[in-house]
Design a protein around this motif. Structure first.
Motif, PDB file in Angstrom:
ATOM      1  N   GLU A 154       0.813  -1.219   0.000  1.00 34.46           N
ATOM      2  CA  GLU A 154       0.000   0.000   0.000  1.00 34.46           C
ATOM      3  C   GLU A 154       0.849   1.272   0.000  1.00 34.46           C
ATOM      4  O   GLU A 154       0.314   2.368   0.120  1.00 34.46           O
ATOM      5  N   TYR A 165      -6.850  -7.394  -5.517  1.00 39.38           N
ATOM      6  CA  TYR A 165      -6.162  -8.262  -4.555  1.00 39.38           C
ATOM      7  C   TYR A 165      -7.026  -9.468  -4.240  1.00 39.38           C
ATOM      8  O   TYR A 165      -8.259  -9.415  -4.313  1.00 39.38           O
ATOM      9  N   ALA A 213     -10.401  -4.524  -4.576  1.00 41.33           N
ATOM     10  CA  ALA A 213     -11.583  -3.784  -4.156  1.00 41.33           C
ATOM     11  C   ALA A 213     -11.749  -2.632  -5.122  1.00 41.33           C
ATOM     12  O   ALA A 213     -10.767  -2.144  -5.688  1.00 41.33           O
ATOM     13  N   ARG A 255     -14.337   3.699   2.801  1.00 36.04           N
ATOM     14  CA  ARG A 255     -13.070   4.073   3.441  1.00 36.04           C
ATOM     15  C   ARG A 255     -13.175   5.540   3.825  1.00 36.04           C
ATOM     16  O   ARG A 255     -13.722   6.336   3.054  1.00 36.04           O
ATOM     17  N   ARG A 286      -7.183   3.571   3.149  1.00 39.87           N
ATOM     18  CA  ARG A 286      -6.984   2.161   2.777  1.00 39.87           C
ATOM     19  C   ARG A 286      -6.257   1.366   3.856  1.00 39.87           C
ATOM     20  O   ARG A 286      -5.986   0.171   3.665  1.00 39.87           O
TER      21      ARG A 286
HETATM   22  N1  GLY Z   1      -6.387  -1.796   1.872  1.00 39.27           N
HETATM   23  C1  GLY Z   1      -7.127  -2.230   0.777  1.00 39.27           C
HETATM   24  C2  GLY Z   1      -8.282  -1.408   0.405  1.00 39.27           C
HETATM   25  O1  GLY Z   1      -8.548  -0.385   0.994  1.00 39.27           O
HETATM   26  O2  GLY Z   1      -8.966  -1.789  -0.512  1.00 39.27           O
END
Ligand code: GLY
Length: 334
Positions: A52, A219, A232, A274, A299
């Motif tokens: 990330e 992912y 995502a 998020r 994220r």
């Molecule tokens: N950390 C992965 C996402 O926010 O999709």
């Protein structure tokens, strides 16, 4: 700041802060509506300090790395969380994708480049079309739903089902995700993310897979019990609609990398938001005399839970901010 402390928000950030504060002897109450509407409910639980990392985000990258180092100790205090240190693989489908991945590796901590055949030795279910990739041995995973359940259980009656429309009096930590904007006016916006949960044969995959697929990112996160999380989308939208196009895009990318996923059962689609900020780094630290903010983890809420909890608990107990907080002041956009 003196106890009792109110934490507004019972997602992974609020609960982690409350837990660390309770361990330090504070009398803590967590106010949460109990609707499981936080980003943690959708999160795949990638502890992806390398995966990330983004260009131009030095302070955030350092925070991700520091929190990653603290995850083992954090998990040890909470029991069985699906914390898994097998590692992650960056996997590129085409030569253009491999060129994009290589640009990121120059910037990340510790990628070990692998040829296509080496990747398939590690993960035989990967498509023979995959051009190459890298092992990210320091990127791990945990099950966020188990983490939240363990934190709720550790905190017991301190977690109170309560709607909060204005900032409570007294020492308070606002850790309300996207709800932080309505309480404080701080710039936290919803960034829509859709993830899919599949059920496959346990052992189909072992590593977290970060896919570069025809210019898209996907992912694929395998749990030991056969559940697989595919994610995502990232959309600047506030709705919770699961669109056919988004499901199609995720499944196409995932099955391009791992064709056998086409045979898996699709068990759940889940959308959450998020909490994003103007620079997509969190808001961490004192905002007003009695008000500390810990929100906007975008994220990285799951990865950043341990360091956020430690730094905010220190701030609550000692009144002194750790220098690591300097880059993340809640008022930096004023
Ligand atoms: N950390 C992965 C996402 O926010 O999709």
């Amino acid at each position: 700041m003196t106890s009792p402390l109110t934490v507004v928000g019972g997602g992974i950030i609020g609960l982690s802060i409350a837990w660390r504060c309770a361990q330090r002897g504070l009398d803590v109450a967590v106010y949460d509506e109990g609707r499981d509407d936080g980003a943690w409910y959708a999160a795949a639980g990638m502890l992806a300090a390398a995966g990330e990392t983004a260009f131009g985000q030095e302070a955030l990258s350092a925070l991700l790395l520091e929190s990653s180092k603290r995850w083992a100790g954090f998990a040890a205090g909470l029991g069985s969380l699906g914390y898994d240190r097998t590692g992650a693989l960056d996997v590129a489908l085409t030569s253009d994708d491999l060129a994009s991945a290589r640009r990121m590796w120059g910037y990340r901590d510790g990628p070990q480049p692998l040829a296509s055949s080496e990747l398939r030795d590690l993960e035989p279910a990967l498509s023979p079309r995959v051009r190459g990739g890298a092992l990210l041995p320091g990127d791990h995973q945990v099950d966020p739903r188990r983490v939240v359940a363990a934190l709720r259980s550790a905190l017991g009656d301190a977690v109170q089902p309560r709607r909060v429309d204005t900032i409570p009096d007294g020492p308070v930590v606002i850790a309300a995700g996207i709800g932080t904007a309505a309480l404080t006016g701080l710039p936290v916006r919803p960034v829509k993310g859709l993830v899919l949960r599949l059920r496959a044969e346990p052992g189909l995959l072992r590593h977290v897979i970060n896919g570069y697929v025809d210019g898209r990112h996907v992912y694929v996160v395998p749990r030991a019990d056969g559940d697989i999380i595919v994610g995502a989308t990232e959309e600047e939208r506030a709705d919770l609609t699961v669109t056919a196009g988004a499901v199609l895009e995720l499944l196409r990318s995932a099955t391009d990398l791992v064709p056998d996923l086409a045979e898996a059962e699709l068990t759940e689609t889940v959308v959450r938001h998020r909490p994003g900020t103007p620079d997509n780094a969190p808001l961490l630290g004192r905002w007003r005399t009695d008000v500390i903010v810990a929100a906007g983890h975008h994220r990285n809420g799951v990865l950043l839970a341990p360091i956020t909890a430690d730094l905010i608990a220190d701030l609550v107990v000692t009144g002194r901010p750790d220098p690591l907080l300097d880059a993340f002041a809640p008022g930096r956009f004023a």
